[in-house]
Design a protein around this motif. Sequence first.
Motif, PDB file in Angstrom:
ATOM      1  N   VAL A 160      41.048  43.162  53.396  1.00  0.00           N
ATOM      2  CA  VAL A 160      42.055  43.229  52.329  1.00  0.00           C
ATOM      3  C   VAL A 160      41.602  44.259  51.286  1.00  0.00           C
ATOM      4  O   VAL A 160      40.429  44.287  50.896  1.00  0.00           O
ATOM      5  CB  VAL A 160      42.225  41.838  51.678  1.00  0.00           C
ATOM      6  CG1 VAL A 160      43.388  41.833  50.694  1.00  0.00           C
ATOM      7  CG2 VAL A 160      42.421  40.768  52.749  1.00  0.00           C
ATOM      8  N   HIS A 171      41.090  45.892  47.768  1.00  0.00           N
ATOM      9  CA  HIS A 171      40.860  45.450  46.378  1.00  0.00           C
ATOM     10  C   HIS A 171      40.939  43.932  46.229  1.00  0.00           C
ATOM     11  O   HIS A 171      41.512  43.412  45.279  1.00  0.00           O
ATOM     12  CB  HIS A 171      41.891  46.109  45.427  1.00  0.00           C
ATOM     13  CG  HIS A 171      41.849  47.602  45.485  1.00  0.00           C
ATOM     14  ND1 HIS A 171      40.715  48.348  45.232  1.00  0.00           N
ATOM     15  CD2 HIS A 171      42.834  48.510  45.760  1.00  0.00           C
ATOM     16  CE1 HIS A 171      40.977  49.636  45.364  1.00  0.00           C
ATOM     17  NE2 HIS A 171      42.256  49.776  45.690  1.00  0.00           N
ATOM     18  N   LYS A 193      38.634  41.866  45.594  1.00  0.00           N
ATOM     19  CA  LYS A 193      37.834  41.382  44.458  1.00  0.00           C
ATOM     20  C   LYS A 193      38.717  41.272  43.217  1.00  0.00           C
ATOM     21  O   LYS A 193      38.664  40.295  42.471  1.00  0.00           O
ATOM     22  CB  LYS A 193      36.652  42.325  44.217  1.00  0.00           C
ATOM     23  CG  LYS A 193      35.677  41.819  43.171  1.00  0.00           C
ATOM     24  CD  LYS A 193      34.443  42.700  43.086  1.00  0.00           C
ATOM     25  CE  LYS A 193      33.458  42.208  42.037  1.00  0.00           C
ATOM     26  NZ  LYS A 193      34.076  41.884  40.751  1.00  0.00           N
ATOM     27  N   ALA A 194      39.589  42.264  43.080  1.00  0.00           N
ATOM     28  CA  ALA A 194      40.483  42.281  41.918  1.00  0.00           C
ATOM     29  C   ALA A 194      41.470  41.113  41.968  1.00  0.00           C
ATOM     30  O   ALA A 194      41.820  40.537  40.937  1.00  0.00           O
ATOM     31  CB  ALA A 194      41.228  43.614  41.885  1.00  0.00           C
ATOM     32  N   ASN A 237      40.901  38.161  43.308  1.00  0.00           N
ATOM     33  CA  ASN A 237      40.146  36.974  42.875  1.00  0.00           C
ATOM     34  C   ASN A 237      39.931  36.981  41.372  1.00  0.00           C
ATOM     35  O   ASN A 237      40.076  35.959  40.704  1.00  0.00           O
ATOM     36  CB  ASN A 237      38.777  36.954  43.556  1.00  0.00           C
ATOM     37  CG  ASN A 237      38.827  36.323  44.937  1.00  0.00           C
ATOM     38  OD1 ASN A 237      39.647  35.460  45.191  1.00  0.00           O
ATOM     39  ND2 ASN A 237      37.963  36.797  45.814  1.00  0.00           N
ATOM     40  N   GLY A 267      43.238  33.660  45.773  1.00  0.00           N
ATOM     41  CA  GLY A 267      42.657  34.545  46.790  1.00  0.00           C
ATOM     42  C   GLY A 267      42.663  33.855  48.163  1.00  0.00           C
ATOM     43  O   GLY A 267      43.033  34.458  49.176  1.00  0.00           O
ATOM     44  N   ASP A 268      42.289  32.560  48.164  1.00  0.00           N
ATOM     45  CA  ASP A 268      42.299  31.799  49.430  1.00  0.00           C
ATOM     46  C   ASP A 268      43.710  31.747  50.010  1.00  0.00           C
ATOM     47  O   ASP A 268      43.905  31.885  51.224  1.00  0.00           O
ATOM     48  CB  ASP A 268      41.821  30.356  49.187  1.00  0.00           C
ATOM     49  CG  ASP A 268      40.308  30.284  49.003  1.00  0.00           C
ATOM     50  OD1 ASP A 268      39.649  31.331  49.165  1.00  0.00           O
ATOM     51  OD2 ASP A 268      39.804  29.182  48.696  1.00  0.00           O
ATOM     52  N   LEU A 317      44.556  34.892  51.812  1.00  0.00           N
ATOM     53  CA  LEU A 317      43.947  34.971  53.147  1.00  0.00           C
ATOM     54  C   LEU A 317      44.720  34.110  54.151  1.00  0.00           C
ATOM     55  O   LEU A 317      44.962  34.513  55.297  1.00  0.00           O
ATOM     56  CB  LEU A 317      42.475  34.527  53.085  1.00  0.00           C
ATOM     57  CG  LEU A 317      41.538  35.409  52.247  1.00  0.00           C
ATOM     58  CD1 LEU A 317      40.117  34.840  52.233  1.00  0.00           C
ATOM     59  CD2 LEU A 317      41.507  36.853  52.783  1.00  0.00           C
ATOM     60  N   GLU A 366      36.619  38.544  53.520  1.00  0.00           N
ATOM     61  CA  GLU A 366      38.037  38.920  53.602  1.00  0.00           C
ATOM     62  C   GLU A 366      38.259  39.895  54.751  1.00  0.00           C
ATOM     63  O   GLU A 366      39.222  40.647  54.786  1.00  0.00           O
ATOM     64  CB  GLU A 366      38.507  39.459  52.247  1.00  0.00           C
ATOM     65  CG  GLU A 366      38.270  40.889  51.886  1.00  0.00           C
ATOM     66  CD  GLU A 366      36.836  41.430  51.878  1.00  0.00           C
ATOM     67  OE1 GLU A 366      35.903  40.740  52.339  1.00  0.00           O
ATOM     68  OE2 GLU A 366      36.670  42.571  51.432  1.00  0.00           O
ATOM     69  N   LYS A 385      39.407  53.175  54.309  1.00  0.00           N
ATOM     70  CA  LYS A 385      39.253  52.844  52.879  1.00  0.00           C
ATOM     71  C   LYS A 385      39.095  54.147  52.090  1.00  0.00           C
ATOM     72  O   LYS A 385      39.750  54.370  51.066  1.00  0.00           O
ATOM     73  CB  LYS A 385      38.003  51.977  52.659  1.00  0.00           C
ATOM     74  CG  LYS A 385      38.109  50.567  53.188  1.00  0.00           C
ATOM     75  CD  LYS A 385      38.719  49.619  52.196  1.00  0.00           C
ATOM     76  CE  LYS A 385      38.737  48.195  52.755  1.00  0.00           C
ATOM     77  NZ  LYS A 385      39.566  47.277  52.007  1.00  0.00           N
TER      78      LYS A 385
HETATM   79  N1  LIG Z   1      39.212  33.863  47.591  1.00  0.00           N
HETATM   80  C1  LIG Z   1      38.297  34.258  48.481  1.00  0.00           C
HETATM   81  N2  LIG Z   1      37.631  35.400  48.274  1.00  0.00           N
HETATM   82  C2  LIG Z   1      36.734  35.820  49.185  1.00  0.00           C
HETATM   83  C3  LIG Z   1      36.483  35.075  50.342  1.00  0.00           C
HETATM   84  N3  LIG Z   1      35.570  35.749  51.076  1.00  0.00           N
HETATM   85  C4  LIG Z   1      35.239  36.868  50.399  1.00  0.00           C
HETATM   86  N4  LIG Z   1      35.946  36.925  49.246  1.00  0.00           N
HETATM   87  C5  LIG Z   1      35.914  37.925  48.217  1.00  0.00           C
HETATM   88  O1  LIG Z   1      36.409  39.142  48.711  1.00  0.00           O
HETATM   89  C6  LIG Z   1      35.905  40.115  47.826  1.00  0.00           C
HETATM   90  C7  LIG Z   1      35.527  41.365  48.564  1.00  0.00           C
HETATM   91  O2  LIG Z   1      35.244  42.355  47.641  1.00  0.00           O
HETATM   92  P1  LIG Z   1      34.758  43.788  48.013  1.00  0.00           P
HETATM   93  O3  LIG Z   1      33.835  43.695  49.199  1.00  0.00           O
HETATM   94  O4  LIG Z   1      34.198  44.358  46.780  1.00  0.00           O
HETATM   95  O5  LIG Z   1      36.016  44.525  48.488  1.00  0.00           O
HETATM   96  P2  LIG Z   1      37.426  44.691  47.855  1.00  0.00           P
HETATM   97  O6  LIG Z   1      37.460  44.232  46.441  1.00  0.00           O
HETATM   98  O7  LIG Z   1      38.401  44.048  48.747  1.00  0.00           O
HETATM   99  O8  LIG Z   1      37.577  46.225  47.871  1.00  0.00           O
HETATM  100  P3  LIG Z   1      37.843  47.089  49.146  1.00  0.00           P
HETATM  101  O9  LIG Z   1      37.490  46.358  50.354  1.00  0.00           O
HETATM  102  O10 LIG Z   1      36.951  48.281  48.928  1.00  0.00           O
HETATM  103  O11 LIG Z   1      39.271  47.443  49.074  1.00  0.00           O
HETATM  104  C8  LIG Z   1      34.728  39.501  47.034  1.00  0.00           C
HETATM  105  O12 LIG Z   1      35.122  39.300  45.709  1.00  0.00           O
HETATM  106  C9  LIG Z   1      34.529  38.189  47.728  1.00  0.00           C
HETATM  107  O13 LIG Z   1      34.121  37.201  46.816  1.00  0.00           O
HETATM  108  C10 LIG Z   1      37.200  33.843  50.495  1.00  0.00           C
HETATM  109  O14 LIG Z   1      37.037  33.097  51.470  1.00  0.00           O
HETATM  110  N5  LIG Z   1      38.095  33.488  49.558  1.00  0.00           N
END
Ligand SMILES: Nc1nc2c(ncn2[C@@H]2O[C@H](COP(=O)(O)OP(=O)(O)OP(=O)(O)O)[C@@H](O)[C@H]2O)c(=O)[nH]1
Length: 446
Positions: free
Chosen positions: A319, A321, A323-324, A326, A334-335, A338, A361, A427
């Motif tokens: 996915v 961004h 992190k943004a 969440n 965020g869950d 997914l 993610e 990306k």
């Molecule tokens: N809500 C939720 N968040 C998750 C889960 N697994 C991973 N994450 C979050 O997914 C985010 C991944 O962040 P990054 O790896 O920085 O990537 P990104 O923000 O998606 O940025 P890009 O991949 O570069 O587009 C982190 O904040 C993790 O905490 C989950 O099961 N549930």
Amino acid sequence: MSCTKRGAEEAVSDRSKPTRPLSRPDPGSAEEAALLRRVLGSSVVAVLVLDRCGQAVYANGQAVEELGIGPAGGVPAEIAAFRWIAVTGKALHDVRCALPEAEDGTRVLSINAEPLTEDGESAPQRVVLSINDITEQYSYYEQALRESEQRLEEAQQIARLGHWFAYQERESGRQRLWWSPVIYDIFGRDPQRFVPSFRRYLRSIHPDDRPMLRARLANASREDGYEVEHRIVRPDGGVRWIRERGKLEHDASGRRRRMFGTVQDITEQKELQRELERRASHDPLTELYNRAKLQQLLHSAQAAYRRHGTPFAIVLFDVDHFKAVNDRWGHTAGDAVLWELARRISGVLRETDELGRWGGEEFLALASYTDEAGGAELAERIRRSAAERPIGQVGTVTVSLGVAGIEPGASLETLEHRADQALYAAKAAGRNQVCRYASLPAGGGR
Ligand SMILES: Nc1nc2c(ncn2[C@@H]2O[C@H](COP(=O)(O)OP(=O)(O)OP(=O)(O)O)[C@@H](O)[C@H]2O)c(=O)[nH]1
């Protein structure tokens, strides 16, 4: 003699003295007859002599007093029936005879019957019966048997396990099937109305399991037994899983006597087993396959490629961004994203494709029977489905995807690494797009 020390000494020394032998009455003498009468009279066993018509020609004191049998009391029909021993000439031992009594009681007797032939007679004219009243022991054992049967029944109810046997009826030669009460319960049948038979049992088997069961039963007679798990369909349409065991019983001469077996309702066990298997292979949040299961599927795909040259490609995506998401909407939102993505993407897969959560993610799709170009088509469908409409308050979410196809000599690690490189490139190229490993300019590009 009083029990003094002297008395005891005398008793010891008495033993050394020669004892006067008891005189044996002459056979047939009046002395012997009197002795026998006294012995019979004091016996606790009822002794009765019947003639060929079933009339009592002799009854000892016990027969008269306890059973009310004798010349005066008459002989009950159940006992008079033993007159036939005089005709057959064959003795019978420990024959159980139930005598009905007043107030619905029953007296149970154990009878030994012997034909009696007197001097000069060529055929027995009389029958001598020794009768023991075993009513008390009998009711004790009968009660104990009833209680033990009840306990067995309760234990079977708890274990949801019943027993059955199949036998050939001696008179008609027909095959019969007997079920214990729990089996009626498992099959949803009323014991008052349903007569089990092999044909009816087969009709209860789930149609999908019938061929397998028939094959197992056909082998059973060769193997002397069988064990099989299958489904049954109850009259109300409910489906139950049962574990069935059968064993052939033989008589002393090795002839097949009957088949004996058990039936256990294992529906709950099966459901639990299925649930455990599901948990071991699925991700609890998205309900997609987990990484372990994906690895297993990848190994199978690679084995098929090596053996039959069946191609496959993988699509690794995550996915954008996230992190943004969440940070702004919280982890629960965020869950939910997914979970929703998992539903949407599952809808665009072909039947032979598999989808799972690779971690965090990140997801992985396995596209079977296709090369990297085919994998890229799937990736494009995934990309569009993710972004097709907003997801609740979070709004539109996009994914970036990297595709790699299996090639000769490439290990799974290599393949995963290539897909990862392609994803990284997607990306880097601005996200929300598909990138193929083969299109990468340096290293990966060809
Ligand atoms: N809500 C939720 N968040 C998750 C889960 N697994 C991973 N994450 C979050 O997914 C985010 C991944 O962040 P990054 O790896 O920085 O990537 P990104 O923000 O998606 O940025 P890009 O991949 O570069 O587009 C982190 O904040 C993790 O905490 C989950 O099961 N549930």
